[in-house]
Design a protein around this motif. Structure first.
Motif, mmCIF file in Angstrom:
data_model
loop_
_atom_site.group_PDB
_atom_site.id
_atom_site.type_symbol
_atom_site.label_atom_id
_atom_site.label_comp_id
_atom_site.label_asym_id
_atom_site.label_seq_id
_atom_site.Cartn_x
_atom_site.Cartn_y
_atom_site.Cartn_z
ATOM 1 N N GLY A 90 -9.157 1.184 -1.322
ATOM 2 C CA GLY A 90 -8.080 0.440 -1.940
ATOM 3 C C GLY A 90 -7.687 -0.764 -1.119
ATOM 4 N N SER A 102 -0.056 3.912 -4.716
ATOM 5 C CA SER A 102 -1.004 4.021 -5.820
ATOM 6 C C SER A 102 -1.807 5.311 -5.807
ATOM 7 C CB SER A 102 -1.973 2.831 -5.789
ATOM 8 O OG SER A 102 -1.267 1.626 -5.821
ATOM 9 N N LEU A 146 -9.292 9.694 -9.277
ATOM 10 C CA LEU A 146 -9.607 8.332 -9.673
ATOM 11 C C LEU A 146 -10.752 8.368 -10.666
ATOM 12 C CD1 LEU A 146 -9.527 6.391 -6.289
ATOM 13 C CD2 LEU A 146 -7.927 6.141 -8.191
ATOM 14 N N SER A 156 -3.031 5.222 -0.815
ATOM 15 C CA SER A 156 -3.274 3.901 -1.409
ATOM 16 C C SER A 156 -4.611 3.796 -2.121
ATOM 17 C CB SER A 156 -3.216 2.832 -0.316
ATOM 18 O OG SER A 156 -1.992 2.859 0.362
ATOM 19 N N THR A 172 0.853 -1.175 0.000
ATOM 20 C CA THR A 172 0.000 0.000 0.000
ATOM 21 C C THR A 172 0.891 1.227 0.000
ATOM 22 O OG1 THR A 172 -0.070 -0.018 2.419
ATOM 23 C CG2 THR A 172 -1.865 -1.131 1.263
ATOM 24 N N THR A 230 -7.056 3.225 -4.852
ATOM 25 C CA THR A 230 -6.983 2.636 -6.179
ATOM 26 C C THR A 230 -8.334 2.561 -6.864
ATOM 27 O OG1 THR A 230 -7.291 0.392 -5.304
ATOM 28 C CG2 THR A 230 -5.020 1.178 -5.493
ATOM 29 N N THR A 231 -9.406 2.676 -6.079
ATOM 30 C CA THR A 231 -10.716 2.296 -6.627
ATOM 31 C C THR A 231 -11.807 3.249 -6.191
ATOM 32 O OG1 THR A 231 -10.048 -0.027 -6.541
ATOM 33 C CG2 THR A 231 -12.399 0.414 -6.808
#
Length: 442
Positions: free
Chosen positions: A278, A255, A260, A431, A252, A433-434
């Motif tokens: 994430g 990212s 995003l 961290s 972690t 990511t999503t």
């Protein structure tokens, strides 16, 4: 210190906690039995656990573990589906089952005098279910309705999509527990029966029980009923090995991106449901207690930062919280909010900023005090319920492989420092990511 739970000592018998009267035995066939005797109640909760979940399926058979769980309630050589349901109803008890990503769990709660009935019914289901094709055809329709109900819930489908994106699209762990309408619709009876033969074995079975019961008497009942059902239970057999050791925590903190691109799922709803997060910590990571404290401070209750700053002060959302989840070798963290479409980007920015600020400045002393009190208090209150304690024994055996007393667990939580929380918050803030959005286009 925690006590390791060995799998390689035939017939071993351990007193895990003399004060709490918790005991563990390796029985013939490799069956594991963990009990906590509590004479202050007049009931008992009993669980039968198997370490097979949706992650153990092939892509073509996704959902077969969940289908199998349903079919075990549809009749045995000795009982019809109605007989199974009536056995618990007529003694005022309850029974159910859960399919998860890494285990399947059948349980019952009855008066202590009715423990023999619960053991008889649950072992009959485990060993002697007919798994008939005609039952599959009927129950398939029930499960398709269950999947359709989940697909109608934006928060449900949003979380599943978020988990899949974080853990890894196309991976077994990232797939929905129930499979899809396509995979469930394509399952054949022999697929389910082959899944049963592979995973439902005495050396995989873990039995946990808490309440007004006797360990040795319960062991005798379980072994007798399993043998009557046709399972071979040789002396000296060992439990099957657990899942392979986790390869280490997923990295972690590497990212972070300024923005995003959201994974959007269009729905005709009044709100946009946002999931943002994430990779997190595996279930056995030493920092899991830090994560629990962090999640409590960030979004774990009405006094949390997300609730106070996004709902109470700005009125931007009704539902807002943070969450985390852990599996054998992977985990996730996230934040959720539901708001009107025009407010989406403002809410997303605030979600990210709250975690970033916690990483920059750390929690205040009063936040630490509230979080530690919330977690330890919830743990203590939950353990007044025999079902919760029975579930804790199952997790101890299947997930952790070692026993820690409640006092030891509370001690580890109390040892979490503000600096620990700040450092983990800083890592997670880097961290992301999503992002998943469910709702109408903004």
């Amino acid at each position: 210190m925690p006590l390791d739970l060995p799998l390689d000592v035939p017939g071993s018998d351990l007193i895990l906690d003399p004060e709490a009267r918790i005991r563990r035995s390796l029985l013939p066939g490799g069956v594991r039995l963990l009990t906590e005797t509590d004479r202050s109640v007049r009931s008992a909760s009993i669980g039968f656990w198997l370490p097979v979940g949706s992650r153990d399926e092939t892509p073509q058979h996704a959902g077969s573990t969940h289908v199998l769980e349903h079919l075990l309630f549809k009749g045995t050589a000795r009982r019809s589906a109605m007989d199974i349901a009536a056995a618990f109803d007529e003694v005022g008890g309850e029974s159910n089952a859960v399919t998860a990503k890494e285990h399947t769990f059948y349980y019952g709660r009855v008066r202590s005098t009715d423990v023999p009935i619960a053991v008889d019914v649950l072992t009959d289901m485990l060993t002697s279910s007919r798994l008939a094709d005609e039952a599959l055809e009927t129950e398939r329709e029930v499960i398709l309705e269950e999947l359709a109900m989940a697909a109608d819930d934006p928060s449900d489908i949003g979380y599943e999509t978020f988990l899949e994106q974080v853990i890894g699209p196309g991976t077994a762990l990232g797939r929905p527990v129930g499979g899809t309408a396509e995979t469930v619709g394509a399952l054949h009876g022999e697929d389910v029966r082959a899944h049963y033969r592979t995973h439902y074995r005495p050396d995989s079975l873990v039995v946990t029980a808490v309440g007004d019961l006797d360990h040795d008497e319960l062991a005798r009942m379980v072994l007798e009923r399993l043998a009557e059902g046709g399972w071979e239970l040789p002396d000296g057999a060992l439990p099957a090995p657990g899942r392979a050791p986790a390869p280490g925590r997923r990295e972690t903190g590497t990212s972070a991106v300024a923005e995003l691109v959201p994974h959007r799922l269009g729905r005709d709803t009044e709100q946009v449901h946002v999931y943002l997060g994430g990779p997190g910590l595996p279930a056995t990571d030493p920092q899991r207690h830090v994560m629990n404290v962090l999640m409590s401070i960030l979004g774990g209750g009405m006094s949390s930062r997300l609730f106070q700053h996004i709902r109470e002060e700005r009125g931007l959302a009704y539902s807002v919280y943070s969450f985390s989840g852990g599996y054998r070798e992977a985990g996730l963290f996230g934040m959720y909010a539901a708001c009107r479409p025009a407010r989406t980007e403002e809410v997303v920015a605030l979600l990210r900023e709250e975690l970033a600020e916690l990483g920059r400045s750390g929690p205040a002393p009063e936040e630490m005090r509230r979080a530690l009190g919330q977690i330890t208090g919830s743990l203590a209150l939950g353990l007044e319920d025999t079902s919760s304690r029975m579930g804790r024994l199952g997790s101890t055996e299947l997930i952790h492989g070692r026993y820690a007393s409640v006092d030891e667990t509370i001690g580890r939580i109390a040892a979490v420092s503000a600096q620990d929380v700040q450092e983990l918050a800083r890592t997670l803030a880097g961290s992301f990511t999503t992002r998943v959005d469910i709702g109408p286009a903004v």
